[in-house]
Scaffold this motif. Structure first.
Motif, short mmCIF file in Angstrom:
data_model
loop_
_atom_site.label_atom_id
_atom_site.label_comp_id
_atom_site.label_asym_id
_atom_site.label_seq_id
_atom_site.Cartn_x
_atom_site.Cartn_y
_atom_site.Cartn_z
N TYR C 17 0.84 -1.19 0.00
CA TYR C 17 0.00 0.00 0.00
C TYR C 17 0.88 1.25 0.00
CZ TYR C 17 -3.76 3.24 0.98
OH TYR C 17 -4.65 4.28 0.88
N GLY C 18 0.68 2.10 -1.01
CA GLY C 18 1.49 3.30 -1.14
C GLY C 18 0.73 4.54 -0.71
N VAL C 19 1.40 5.42 0.03
CA VAL C 19 0.70 6.58 0.59
C VAL C 19 1.07 7.88 -0.12
CG1 VAL C 19 0.39 5.51 2.85
CG2 VAL C 19 2.46 6.84 2.37
N ALA C 40 -8.18 -1.65 6.63
CA ALA C 40 -8.68 -2.29 5.41
C ALA C 40 -7.56 -3.09 4.76
CB ALA C 40 -9.21 -1.22 4.45
N CYS C 41 -6.37 -2.52 4.74
CA CYS C 41 -5.21 -3.23 4.18
C CYS C 41 -4.92 -4.50 4.99
CB CYS C 41 -3.98 -2.33 4.19
SG CYS C 41 -3.99 -1.08 2.90
N THR C 47 0.39 -5.70 4.46
CA THR C 47 1.08 -5.22 5.67
C THR C 47 2.23 -4.30 5.36
OG1 THR C 47 2.58 -7.11 5.59
CG2 THR C 47 0.55 -7.39 6.88
N THR C 48 2.59 -4.16 4.09
CA THR C 48 3.77 -3.38 3.70
C THR C 48 3.32 -2.03 3.15
OG1 THR C 48 4.85 -5.47 3.17
CG2 THR C 48 5.91 -3.46 2.39
N ILE C 49 3.89 -0.97 3.71
CA ILE C 49 3.46 0.39 3.38
C ILE C 49 4.62 1.14 2.74
CG2 ILE C 49 2.37 2.48 4.29
CD1 ILE C 49 0.76 -0.08 4.86
N ASP C 50 4.35 1.76 1.60
CA ASP C 50 5.39 2.45 0.84
C ASP C 50 5.31 3.96 1.03
OD1 ASP C 50 7.50 2.36 -1.32
OD2 ASP C 50 6.01 3.65 -2.29
N HIS C 51 6.38 4.49 1.60
CA HIS C 51 6.51 5.94 1.83
C HIS C 51 7.67 6.52 1.04
CE1 HIS C 51 3.97 6.42 5.48
NE2 HIS C 51 4.26 5.15 5.69
N ARG C 77 3.01 -4.78 13.29
CA ARG C 77 2.31 -5.60 12.30
C ARG C 77 2.61 -5.14 10.86
NH1 ARG C 77 -3.81 -5.32 13.95
NH2 ARG C 77 -3.98 -6.84 12.24
N LEU C 78 3.41 -4.09 10.74
CA LEU C 78 3.66 -3.49 9.42
C LEU C 78 5.12 -3.61 9.01
CD1 LEU C 78 1.80 -0.08 9.95
CD2 LEU C 78 0.87 -2.16 8.87
N GLU C 79 5.36 -3.56 7.70
CA GLU C 79 6.70 -3.31 7.18
C GLU C 79 6.67 -1.92 6.53
OE1 GLU C 79 5.61 -7.23 7.61
OE2 GLU C 79 5.04 -6.23 5.75
N LEU C 80 7.54 -1.05 7.00
CA LEU C 80 7.57 0.31 6.45
C LEU C 80 8.74 0.46 5.49
CD1 LEU C 80 6.73 2.53 9.57
CD2 LEU C 80 5.18 1.51 7.87
N VAL C 81 8.39 0.87 4.25
CA VAL C 81 9.38 1.23 3.23
C VAL C 81 9.39 2.74 3.13
CG1 VAL C 81 9.97 1.02 0.78
CG2 VAL C 81 8.77 -0.87 1.96
N THR C 82 10.56 3.34 3.12
CA THR C 82 10.59 4.77 2.78
C THR C 82 11.81 5.05 1.92
OG1 THR C 82 10.14 7.02 3.51
CG2 THR C 82 11.76 5.79 4.80
N LYS C 83 11.85 6.29 1.41
CA LYS C 83 12.88 6.63 0.41
C LYS C 83 13.56 7.94 0.77
CE LYS C 83 9.64 4.70 -2.94
NZ LYS C 83 8.36 5.23 -2.43
#
Lengths: 301, 301, 301
Positions: C17-19, C40-41, C47-51, C77-83
């Motif tokens: 899921y990308g924000v 909802a996700c 569980t993986t969120i793209d920032h 409960r999440l995996e956070l990706v950021t850049k």
């Protein structure tokens, strides 16, 4: 003249006879006619035959196999290359409603088994994946190829029309080395000489097969400006060396250090002989560049 | 400022003096004039000199060698780079009727031996293959280079204008590592910054040489729109940093992490000094991107 | 459905899921609204969120972090990706006067520390270098990333929008493997399927993340000819399979052997559910090629 296609590859003849247009022979495709051309090849040292499941609308392999059956002992004097993976929309394949590729395990194995039946043989010397597919699953392909090689149905595996990136990716999944990449090579398509395709073959010590060495005939009869300019040079060199222009075109490919294996597609035995003459025609370096300059439309930098 | 060209390469100066246009110096090419410029280089720490067999219509090496002979002991303070392989149609080479490349064993060895005589030296520090040839036979090149290095005639080997694929292919045949790739690098040719050329050098830990860092003068005097926009930025930055615009152009290359070795081609000693000033001009990141934006004609994505 | 991003990479959900457009939600970005979409996700196994630091003009991470703070236990409960690495000209970054990239040690470390504060967490699961920079110094990047991983602030490292050459170059300097390359992937951008980008991921056994799987909405609503033709095929297949056209678009990516991880950017929970339906929609091979043909504008060769 025989060469090794790859360090762990098969021995093949330096010129390869391709049967793409076997069914277009004005003299027909009777076993006698096919055997006639085949013996013309063998007399010239050409022992490697290039097939594909799809040639002649899925019929060339079978016609060739018919001829082979009439001549026991001939099979073992040949190396048979065939290909798989292209799915044509063709009456012979009524389930195909769109041209596509199929490299699924089931299709690969079924395609090879059909080729074996068609060709009246129990092994393929070199099986090529005919074209790269955006949907090719390398792990699945590796598993199918491993099985086919293990069962002795396929002796060696290669690809056709692959980029270096596609080749290296697939290689990294395979339990055996790819032994060739068959690409389109002639003066009207100089890109592979520059874009890394031939460099890749040289780096991996595999010999490329070159399909359509006369550009499917365009080189000799095409009416475009590029065709005309290249042909003028080929004719000039033919005059200089005392051979036909198409012999020069083959010699031009044979002169390349990648040791290109041209796939000759003619149905005329005398033209096969003309190609074989190229084997003893070492083009002078400047003459090679005269063809290159015509191909590129400019001087080298 | 000295750097190592490659892990197993020679030490060279960070700026390299190129003699491409040695014979175009309005003040002539007498030994005195050549030595004058050479000492201007040495005073600035520039010890590496870039030649090619073909420069000045095959005459630059010899003119340079004449100057060297008059100044014993000078050779050992220099690193000499020269190149081979291009065959010009030139009165000095009457057998060449078409511009081409020759990387045959015989030509390579003969070319180096002629360069040694011309340059009045018994070794070349770095020999470069001047341009990739579609007809380069890597096994034959490897054998010639092995011999030249074994005989002490050549200390290191590199290439020029090669793609990464061509570089890697050749490398795979050589008994020694290629120490550089000399490519055209300036804001009017940003491609090598993006297409993998500089990435390849970084990956292999070799320093690229950059030819025509001022685009052969176009950067400073060209009338095109791109030239004008880039020059405007260079002048603005020159004003900001208190240096000339060409110094900014050199600093722009020197700021790159690939540690580009610019090849300076000017015949004016004061311009050599201007280039050397770039060594102590660390461009701000945003200033670097101002030149890049002008070079690309658009904001980065 | 969970997958491993790379042999030494993290476990992530197959859909991400990308924000990017978190602040564009017509229903606002209150903690309640954000948590609503997040749950909802999670209910769908996403569980993986793209920032990225820059999303929402440098504000998305913080808005997301606000929501996280209100829900203890959610982070784990999440995996956070950021850049990091893009420098926008934006009121939040008044010192940036030109859009550029900064991969200096100081900026990298500072950017990650800011992301940790914004996201109300003490570790990033996957840090991506947002875009390749012509000025990226791989040795400096390697040192910064080594430190961040050693300190536990970053668990895994990847890139985004890199070419294979850029990826391999950087990799050769890093003390740890890159676990992904996030690239733009959808039928309006078929290039990565052919130019080696996806082959490179397959070769290195890393899963690509696919940004803008619906081409930022253009695939569903764009008025161009290409959009129209592709959409017609997607709708036809939606009708055949009994799903919405956007579900088909996701299924088309999921069907690829590179195991693409689509980054879903919608703010509508029902559309997230539509994407998740694609996980159980195995497209038929010929149907896949129908989309491909529309994407390429021609039959495969």
């Amino acid at each position: 003249m025989r060469v090794k296609m790859a360090p762990q590859g098969p021995e093949v003849s330096r010129l390869i006879y391709g049967v793409w247009r076997l069914l277009e022979d004005p003299q027909g495709a009777s076993p006698e006619r096919v055997l006639g051309k085949l013996h013309a090849c063998l007399d010239l040292g050409i022992t490697t035959i290039d097939h594909a499941d799809i040639y002649g609308g899925y019929r060339c392999e079978e016609v060739f196999g018919h001829a082979l059956r009439t001549s026991p002992g001939l099979r073992q004097r040949l190396e048979l290359v065939t290909k798989c993976g292209i799915m044509l929309t063709n009456p012979a394949r009524p389930r195909n409603w769109i041209q596509h590729y199929d490299y699924s395990r089931g299709h690969l194995i079924g395609s090879v088994e059909q080729s074996l039946r068609n060709l009246a043989t129990d092994y393929i010397d070199v099986l090529l994946l005919h074209r790269p597919s955006p949907l090719l699953d390398p792990a699945e392909v590796a598993e199918a190829l491993r099985l086919l090689v293990e069962q002795g149905k396929v002796r060696h595996v290669g690809v056709s029309n692959f980029t270096p990136a596609q080749f290296d990716m697939l290689s990294s999944y395979l339990p055996l080395p790819l032994v060739t990449n068959q690409v389109e090579l002639h003066p009207l398509r100089p890109e592979p000489f520059l874009d890394g395709t031939l460099d890749h073959c040289l780096k991996h010590r595999i010999l490329p097969m070159g399909w359509s060495p006369l550009a499917g005939g365009r080189l000799m009869t095409g009416q475009g400006e590029a065709e005309g300019k290249i042909r003028e040079v080929l004719h000039g060199l033919g005059h200089k060396y005392g051979v036909a222009a198409d012999t020069v075109a083959y010699a031009w490919l044979l002169r390349h250090p990648a040791r290109i294996l041209p796939v000759i597609g003619t149905n005329q035995p005398e033209r096969i002989a003309g190609a074989a003459r190229a084997l003893s025609l070492p083009l002078d370096t400047q003459d090679w560049f005269a063809v290159w300059r015509a191909a590129m439309g400019r001087e080298v930098p």
